[in-house]
Design a protein around this motif. Structure first.
Motif, short mmCIF file in Angstrom:
data_model
loop_
_atom_site.label_atom_id
_atom_site.label_comp_id
_atom_site.label_asym_id
_atom_site.label_seq_id
_atom_site.Cartn_x
_atom_site.Cartn_y
_atom_site.Cartn_z
N THR A 1 2.07 -74.19 -65.36
CA THR A 1 3.35 -74.58 -64.85
C THR A 1 3.52 -76.04 -64.90
OG1 THR A 1 2.52 -74.70 -62.81
CG2 THR A 1 3.92 -72.60 -63.22
N GLN B 1 2.74 -77.99 -62.57
CA GLN B 1 3.40 -78.43 -61.47
C GLN B 1 1.92 -79.02 -60.74
OE1 GLN B 1 6.02 -77.80 -59.68
NE2 GLN B 1 6.74 -75.69 -59.87
N ASP C 1 4.71 -67.05 -59.27
CA ASP C 1 4.73 -67.83 -60.49
C ASP C 1 4.26 -69.39 -60.52
OD1 ASP C 1 6.00 -65.80 -61.72
OD2 ASP C 1 8.02 -66.53 -60.89
N GLU C 2 3.79 -69.65 -59.46
CA GLU C 2 3.30 -71.35 -59.50
C GLU C 2 1.75 -71.05 -59.62
OE1 GLU C 2 4.97 -73.59 -56.21
OE2 GLU C 2 5.98 -71.59 -55.62
N ASP D 1 -4.88 -68.91 -64.67
CA ASP D 1 -4.49 -70.20 -65.16
C ASP D 1 -5.60 -71.01 -64.69
OD1 ASP D 1 -2.90 -72.54 -65.69
OD2 ASP D 1 -1.72 -72.43 -63.97
#
Ligand code: GTP
Length: 598
Positions: free
Chosen positions: A230, A232, A268-269, A274
């Protein structure tokens, strides 16, 4: 801390071969849990796991171990589930390890998931340590099981460790083997940070907690990190390890397994698979993530009380954080109101999700009959995915319908082969092969439509093999089949909620069952109601619900007005509880009973 003293491993096995019991013994033998605090299957944390005696979620735990060579080692054990619906959890956990302990019940021998899980481990190049468990049982035949391991899986089982997870015999030897045979993680503490998220849970106070395995670099509290999928950035509020409860530590280096918190609110974060890296010095590449698993079985979840819809949505969102294989989207049903179409990896997965929603989140719900996902080739050449019968276009626009197929392996004593083959045939299976894995045990393989499998295959296989069969399957893609959508019509009007998909050969049989059931459940109305099952425009079954005029006042002699009024009001209320479809009132039971028939 020295990273060459770390060993990361999983325990893999067929269901009930003793993984959880063996994990308990390892926790005890390493002093991670004191004997007096020990309860059986300590790592099975979810209430359902304990009740059903199965592992659903993988749980990591860190053990300190002083080996015979005098060295102090850190052993990170990640327990994994055994059921086929949860094999995505297995491969995820395995990706965080360098080795795996392959447990085989020495009385049962190699079973379907022993093979499937060993292949998963071999694909990831993990070092396998074969363990023959339950050697305390008089029926154990370790030599035979060693031969099975060598012949079926193709690993060297000569030095397999004989163990009894029940008595603890062989456990010290196993710990030594883990230290000796499983490679230490390789990694570079000074390289840019790369940590793999292999699982996550939601905590009301801390938000999403990510379970991580550090590959390169170091994770520490207060550090600014970036989630690469993401892009982020977050500040880490907490870093820790599992003992098995969460304990804060200052930092996690290469090869270490632990958790991180960073006030993350939604799944989703922080996606499982990931890579976490440092904001100031990001890694060039993320680690190889996971294949995203696609749900194949769908059903509707509806709150029992209609106003609980928001509560159900929130619960599903939180459950998804812990189980990213679940998908859901809103849907509306004539009978049940607002709800969600949810996707799962299999029936057990669906059942467990339903139970977790009710136990962990207090939402009571109705689940509609499950169906598989279909691919529809339209006459204009495009392909559409259908998650429910109402997604099907009209018959004239359909060129071809494809359904998901599985390759099924069944392991069983050879005396049941005849019965199992007959069942597979009946379920539209096509024979693909059979081989002997031991003098009286065979492996039978069939290709079969997933829809037939989810209906009741497992239960029927169990009863025709007296519980002696084990099975595993893999998805082998979509294949065209002669499928039809059967519509159910009341007074010539199709009722969406009653449509279903089935093989053309079964349309009459199943249409008949549904129409018969509806005739029984829909009360007589003031007019005659024809109930029909139709494929396209062709009606294949028709029954009539005869007309009646229900005179609620018939029993009321005399002129007691209040009593008459009461009865009339009661009748009105009764009507409210019915669903008005066209001119016909359908009681809710009819919608629910329909789900049992199809
Ligand atoms: P899942 O979590 O469902 O995958 O099962 P599992 O592989 O973790 O098996 P579990 O540890 O729950 O053990 C299954 C059953 O076998 C339990 O009833 C255990 O008590 C029993 N069992 C496990 N190890 C031994 C052993 O060494 N000897 C004997 N006699 N029984 C054992």
């Amino acid at each position: 801390m020295k990273y060459d003293n770390i060993r990361n491993f999983s325990i893999i096995a067929h269901v009930d071969h003793g993984k959880s019991t063996l994990s308990d013994r390892l926790l005890e033998a390493t002093g991670t849990i004191e004997k007096r605090n020990m309860k059986a299957q300590l790592l099975d944390r979810l209430e359902i796991e304990r009740e059903r005696g199965i592992t659903i979620k993988s749980v990591p735990v860190r053990m300190d171990y002083k080996a015979a060579d005098g060295g102090n080692y850190v052993l990170n054990l990640i327990d994994t589930p055994g059921h086929v619906d949860f094999s995505y959890e297995v491969s995820r956990s395995l990706a965080a390890c360098e080795g795996a302990v392959l447990v085989v019940d020495a009385a049962q021998g190699v079973e379907a998931q022993t093979v499937a899980n060993s292949y998963l481990a071999a694909d990831l190049d993990l070092e396998l340590i074969p363990v023959l468990n339950k050697i305390d049982l008089p029926s154990a035949h370790p030599e035979q099981v060693k031969r099975e391991l060598e012949e079926i899986i193709g690993i060297d089982a000569g030095d397999a460790v004989p163990v009894s997870a029940k008595t603890g015999e062989g456990v010290p030897e196993l710990l030594e083997r883990i230290v000796r045979d499983i490679p230490a993680p390789s990694g570079d503490a000074s390289a840019p940070l790369q940590a793999l998220i292999f699982d996550s849970v939601y905590d009301n106070y801390r938000g999403v907690i990510c379970y991580v395995r550090v590959v390169n670099g170091t994770l520490s509290a207060g550090q600014n990190v970036r989630f690469m999928a993401t892009a982020q950035d977050y500040e880490l509020t907490e870093v820790g390890v599992f003992k098995p409860e969460m304990i804060q530590v200052g930092a996690l280096g290469p090869g270490e397994v632990g958790y991180i918190c960073a006030s993350i609110k939604t799944i989703d974060e922080a996606r499982v698979g990931d890579t976490v890296t440092e904001s100031a010095r990001p890694a060039a590449e993320p680690l190889a993530g996971y294949k995203k698993v696609k749900p194949v079985v769908f059903c509707g979840f509806y709150p029992i009380e209609r106003e609980d819809i928001n509560q159900l949505r929130e619960a599903l969102e939180k459950l998804q954080i812990n189980d990213s294989a679940i998908s859901f989207e809103p849907e509306n049903s004539a009978a049940l109101g607002f709800g969600f179409r949810c996707g799962f990896l299999g029936l057990l997965h669906m059942e467990i999700a339903k139970e977790r929603l009710s136990r962990e989140f207090g939402v009571d719900l109705v689940a509609t009959a499950p169906n598989v996902v279909y691919q529809i080739l339209l006459t204009d050449g495009s392909v559409k995915e259908a998650h429910r019968p109402s997604d099907f276009p009209e018959q004239v626009r359909i060129e071809e319908i494809r359904e998901p197929y599985i390759k099924l392996s069944i392991f069983m004593p050879d005396q049941f082969v005849g019965a199992a083959m007959q069942l597979c045939q009946e379920k539209r299976g096509s024979y693909s092969g059979m081989d002997y894995i031991a003098p009286e045990r065979v492996r039978l393989t069939y290709d079969m439509p997933l829809a037939e499998f989810i209906l009741d295959f497992h239960d029927r296989l169990k009863s025709c093999t007296r519980g002696y069969a084990s099975l595993d399957y893999e998805h082998v893609g979509f294949r065209a089949a002669n499928l039809v959508k059967v519509d159910v019509l009341l007074q010539e009007e199709p009722v969406d909620a009653f449509s279903f998909i089935c093989h053309a050969d079964q349309a009459y049989h199943r249409g008949h069952a549904v129409v018969g059931k509806l005739k029984e459940l829909i009360p007589r109305q003031l007019f005659e109601v024809p109930v029909q099952a139709a494929v396209g425009k062709k009606v294949i079954v028709r029954m009539n619900i005869k007309a009646v005029r229900k005179d609620v006042l018939a029993k009321c002699y005399g002129g007691d007005v209040t009593r008459k009024r009461k009865l009339l009001e009661k009748q009105k209320e009764g009507k409210k509880r019915m669903k008005q479809v066209g001119h016909v009132s359908i009681p809710q039971e009819a919608f629910l009973a329909f789900m049992d028939v199809t």
